[in-house]
Motif scaffolding. Structure first.
Motif, mmCIF file in Angstrom:
data_model
loop_
_atom_site.group_PDB
_atom_site.id
_atom_site.type_symbol
_atom_site.label_atom_id
_atom_site.label_comp_id
_atom_site.label_asym_id
_atom_site.label_seq_id
_atom_site.Cartn_x
_atom_site.Cartn_y
_atom_site.Cartn_z
ATOM 1 N N ALA A 30 19.481 16.937 -46.784
ATOM 2 C CA ALA A 30 20.322 17.374 -47.895
ATOM 3 C C ALA A 30 20.930 18.739 -47.565
ATOM 4 O O ALA A 30 20.382 19.512 -46.789
ATOM 5 C CB ALA A 30 19.483 17.465 -49.173
ATOM 6 N N GLY A 31 22.099 19.007 -48.197
ATOM 7 C CA GLY A 31 22.754 20.293 -48.005
ATOM 8 C C GLY A 31 23.411 20.388 -46.638
ATOM 9 O O GLY A 31 23.788 19.391 -46.026
ATOM 10 N N ILE A 32 23.501 21.642 -46.133
ATOM 11 C CA ILE A 32 24.158 21.873 -44.846
ATOM 12 C C ILE A 32 23.156 21.607 -43.730
ATOM 13 O O ILE A 32 22.205 22.370 -43.541
ATOM 14 C CB ILE A 32 24.687 23.318 -44.748
ATOM 15 C CG1 ILE A 32 25.693 23.591 -45.847
ATOM 16 C CG2 ILE A 32 25.330 23.555 -43.397
ATOM 17 C CD1 ILE A 32 26.211 25.010 -45.862
ATOM 18 N N GLU A 67 17.062 24.294 -31.719
ATOM 19 C CA GLU A 67 17.999 25.260 -31.150
ATOM 20 C C GLU A 67 18.809 25.945 -32.254
ATOM 21 O O GLU A 67 19.139 27.139 -32.151
ATOM 22 C CB GLU A 67 18.929 24.569 -30.151
ATOM 23 C CG GLU A 67 19.988 25.458 -29.518
ATOM 24 C CD GLU A 67 19.434 26.597 -28.705
ATOM 25 O OE1 GLU A 67 20.203 27.533 -28.389
ATOM 26 O OE2 GLU A 67 18.226 26.577 -28.357
ATOM 27 N N THR A 68 19.121 25.212 -33.315
ATOM 28 C CA THR A 68 19.809 25.822 -34.464
ATOM 29 C C THR A 68 18.933 26.892 -35.090
ATOM 30 O O THR A 68 19.388 28.000 -35.394
ATOM 31 C CB THR A 68 20.164 24.750 -35.505
ATOM 32 O OG1 THR A 68 21.049 23.790 -34.925
ATOM 33 C CG2 THR A 68 20.834 25.376 -36.719
ATOM 34 N N ASP A 69 17.620 26.560 -35.254
ATOM 35 C CA ASP A 69 16.697 27.529 -35.853
ATOM 36 C C ASP A 69 16.502 28.750 -34.961
ATOM 37 O O ASP A 69 16.315 29.862 -35.452
ATOM 38 C CB ASP A 69 15.336 26.858 -36.124
ATOM 39 C CG ASP A 69 15.400 25.840 -37.261
ATOM 40 O OD1 ASP A 69 16.369 25.906 -38.041
ATOM 41 O OD2 ASP A 69 14.494 24.989 -37.348
ATOM 42 N N LYS A 81 19.321 28.999 -44.140
ATOM 43 C CA LYS A 81 20.454 28.150 -44.503
ATOM 44 C C LYS A 81 21.780 28.809 -44.122
ATOM 45 O O LYS A 81 22.840 28.371 -44.567
ATOM 46 C CB LYS A 81 20.424 27.837 -46.006
ATOM 47 C CG LYS A 81 19.236 26.975 -46.400
ATOM 48 C CD LYS A 81 19.290 26.552 -47.859
ATOM 49 C CE LYS A 81 18.114 25.661 -48.210
ATOM 50 N NZ LYS A 81 18.157 25.208 -49.627
ATOM 51 N N VAL A 82 21.700 29.863 -43.279
ATOM 52 C CA VAL A 82 22.922 30.516 -42.822
ATOM 53 C C VAL A 82 23.497 29.731 -41.649
ATOM 54 O O VAL A 82 22.838 28.860 -41.077
ATOM 55 C CB VAL A 82 22.655 31.975 -42.407
ATOM 56 C CG1 VAL A 82 22.120 32.784 -43.569
ATOM 57 C CG2 VAL A 82 21.691 32.038 -41.227
ATOM 58 N N GLN A 141 21.404 30.042 -49.892
ATOM 59 C CA GLN A 141 22.591 30.276 -49.069
ATOM 60 C C GLN A 141 23.296 31.558 -49.534
ATOM 61 O O GLN A 141 23.333 31.841 -50.727
ATOM 62 C CB GLN A 141 23.568 29.104 -49.170
ATOM 63 C CG GLN A 141 23.048 27.813 -48.581
ATOM 64 C CD GLN A 141 24.025 26.664 -48.787
ATOM 65 O OE1 GLN A 141 24.913 26.744 -49.628
ATOM 66 N NE2 GLN A 141 23.837 25.601 -48.018
ATOM 67 N N PRO A 142 23.853 32.323 -48.603
ATOM 68 C CA PRO A 142 24.601 33.506 -49.023
ATOM 69 C C PRO A 142 25.859 33.111 -49.783
ATOM 70 O O PRO A 142 26.411 32.020 -49.588
ATOM 71 C CB PRO A 142 24.949 34.184 -47.692
ATOM 72 C CG PRO A 142 24.866 33.104 -46.660
ATOM 73 C CD PRO A 142 23.820 32.149 -47.141
#
Length: 610
Positions: free
Chosen positions: A64-66, A109-111, A119-120, A154-155
């Motif tokens: 869910a989400g981005i 790798e994203t983390d 969530k940025v 999320q910002p």
């Protein structure tokens, strides 16, 4: 011969590995000039499912989400046979045959870049290559899904941040836009169509993909859109039917999903006439073919860019100079070559090839003669001084014919004053030579690389000039002293003849010191001194040139070279203490140059085969 897309993929991988982002270059980068396909869509538009369908593998993170929080540069390579596998640019030696592990590595790798549980988003791309006999040659860039509001965690800037990232990719004129829109939503609200229209208002490089056709409300269809009546693009719309969430949960095979997709379009009356250009399999082949056409059209521009960039890189590499040799002999040879380049520049200044040497001549033509004129010998030869020196020289015994000792004292008192201008001429030439040393140091580009060697060479050259100045001063003053130590006999032999013309030289002691007689002595001394000065005006410059200028041209760094040959490896290394940033820059430029030359060869081979 490898396909155009495979060639571009290879160049793109090389560009990425080298970080070829055009730093320090006024030209566009090769990466920016290569065509690529960017996948754009809103969250939950079916973007990930479309990519997986084209690849034929379930490999993208879901949730869910981005979920896509970094750009994913996906390069598909068709292989003739063998087991399919994946490779990440950040793990070049590891082959992934389990695509569930590929999905996990994308998440990990994203983390690593954005932080765990974050969530940025990040603009740093992940590069993934998939090799399979079941794919077409293609390069796709999967971008984070566009969103309208920020959710918890999320910002507030996330909406604009994602849009800016997407825009930075798709606004490039070489980017082909794959705009993903769900069919069960109003096309007027499509995030992908909205942003694509802003950067590509004529739709010349936008491909529309309609997802979730099978989920449209009963009694509705997407025929108007697929046939270009709902929203017209230059290229026909492609409809796809992705796996449902239930299919994903059951791990339905991609081959089976593609078969069911084809059956859906064939069996649905509204779409049966469009079957041949519908589905993810057709989408992949169509994009591959179009990308190849675009690449062909870009070849002339690529060749021009590569040629210009190679020229720029070669100039930059030449400016940075050669890399430091590893062995002692190589270091010694390198230092000697740099010193010879400096020495040659210095000689060119003296010989007139470069400016500066003419100042030496100015010393001899202007400064030295002017200094002699300022000596004012007439003050030395005033009536009182002549009388004083003549009488003192006579002592208790007055001179009988001509006051020889008086003449000597008068002449010596005048000639000793020439030492000042002579020494000033030596120092003036020394100063000019030092200035030329510093100027030549600055003009020797190789010395700019090595600060310690520059200081050592400068110091050694100035030390040599100091020694030459000291020798020149001795030789020059010796010329003056020689004139004082031995007077020209012919001058004195003329004195009796001259005295006969003016009167009887045997006049009384009282008449011997009258003003007319003393004035005549002063005049004779001045004539002799002027004769000597005329000779010194010629001989002193010769002495200075021989001892300073000629010697500097001949042996400026001889002592430095002798000491250099006795230095150990560690001391030679210290002389070649190049700035590490320059070393890194040279290595980077050399690798980029190798990349561009290789790309030039490959692209020319393709161009000639057309």
């Amino acid at each position: 011969m490898e396909s155009l897309i495979s060639l571009v993929n290879k160049i793109q991988r090389a560009c990425t590995a080298l970080g070829d982002h055009g730093e320090g270059s006024s030209l566009p980068t090769l990466w920016d000039s290569l065509p690529a396909i960017a996948v754009v869509g809103g969250q939950s538009s079916g973007k990930s499912s479309v990519l997986e369908s084209v690849v034929g593998k379930d490999f993208l993170p879901r949730g869910a989400g981005i979920v896509t929080r970094r750009p994913l540069v996906l390069q598909l390579h068709r292989i003739d046979e063998g087991k399919e596998y994946a490779e990440f640019m950040h793990l070049p030696k590891k082959k992934f045959t389990d695509f569930a592990a590929v999905r996990k590595e994308i998440s990990d790798e994203t983390d690593r870049e954005t932080g765990p549980s974050s969530k940025v988003i990040s603009t740093v791309p992940i590069h993934l290559s998939i090799f399979s006999p079941n794919v077409v040659n293609l390069t796709l860039v999967d971008l984070p899904g566009l969103t309208k509001v920020a959710v918890d965690g999320q910002p507030e800037s996330i909406v604009q941040d994602i849009e800016n990232m997407v825009r930075s990719f798709i606004e490039k004129p070489n980017c082909i836009i794959l705009a993903i829109s769900p069919a069960n939503q109003d096309l007027a609200t499509s995030d992908a169509i909205k942003i694509s229209r802003e950067v590509d208002p004529k739709g010349d490089r936008t491909f529309g993909v309609l997802t979730k056709i099978d989920l449209m409300d009963q009694g509705t269809n997407a025929v108007d859109i697929l046939e270009g009546r709902g929203y017209k693009l230059r290229y026909p719309w492609v409809g796809v039917v992705n796996r449902s969430q239930a299919d994903i949960n059951k791990s339905v095979d991609m081959i089976a999903a593609r078969r069911r997709e084809r059956d859906y379009f064939k069996s649905t009356p509204e779409y049966s006439h469009l079957t041949e250009r519908m589905g993810s399999e057709y989408l992949g082949k169509m994009l591959s073919k179009h990308l190849e056409v675009v690449i062909k059209s870009r070849i002339p521009g690529l060749q021009s860019l590569i040629t210009k960039t190679i020229s720029e890189l070669e100039t930059e590499l030449s400016r940075l100079g050669k890399p430091v040799a590893a062995d002692a002999g190589g270091k010694l040879y390198m230092i000697m070559e740099i010193c010879r380049a400096f020495d040659q520049t210095f000689k060119e200044h003296l010989d007139g090839t470069r400016s500066g040497g003419e100042k030496v001549n100015s010393v001899f033509d202007n400064q030295f003669p002017a200094a002699i004129k300022r000596l004012q010998f007439d003050k030395h030869l005033s009536m009182d001084n002549v009388r004083k020196l003549i009488t003192e020289a006579d002592g208790y015994q007055p001179h009988l014919i001509a006051p020889e000792q008086g003449y000597r004292r008068l002449i010596e008192s005048c000639l000793v004053s020439i030492r000042g201008p002579a020494e000033a001429a030596v120092d003036a030439v020394h100063s000019i030579l030092k200035d030329l040393i510093h100027k030549s140091i600055g003009e020797t580009s190789e010395l700019k690389q090595y600060p310690t060697l520059r200081v050592e060479v400068s110091g050694a050259a100035v030390d040599s000039l100091d020694r030459m100045r000291d020798e020149s001063r001795k030789a020059t003053l010796l010329l003056v002293d020689m004139e004082s130590g031995y007077l020209t006999v012919e001058f004195f032999r003329k004195l009796p003849q001259d005295s006969e013309k003016g009167g009887n030289p045997t006049h009384s002691i009282f008449d011997r010191y009258n003003d007319a007689y003393l004035r005549r002595i002063g005049s004779n001394v001045l004539s002799y001194v002027n004769m000597v000065c005329a000779g010194l005006r010629n001989s002193i410059p010769k002495s200075i040139v021989y001892c300073q200028v000629r010697e500097a041209k001949r042996s400026l760094l001889d002592i430095f070279f002798t000491e250099l040959g006795q230095k150990e490896m560690s001391k030679l290394s210290k002389l070649l203490d190049e700035d590490p940033a320059v070393q890194q820059r040279r290595t980077s430029i050399a690798k980029r140059l190798e990349l561009y030359r290789s790309a030039q060869t490959d692209i020319e081979a393709v161009a000639w085969s057309k």
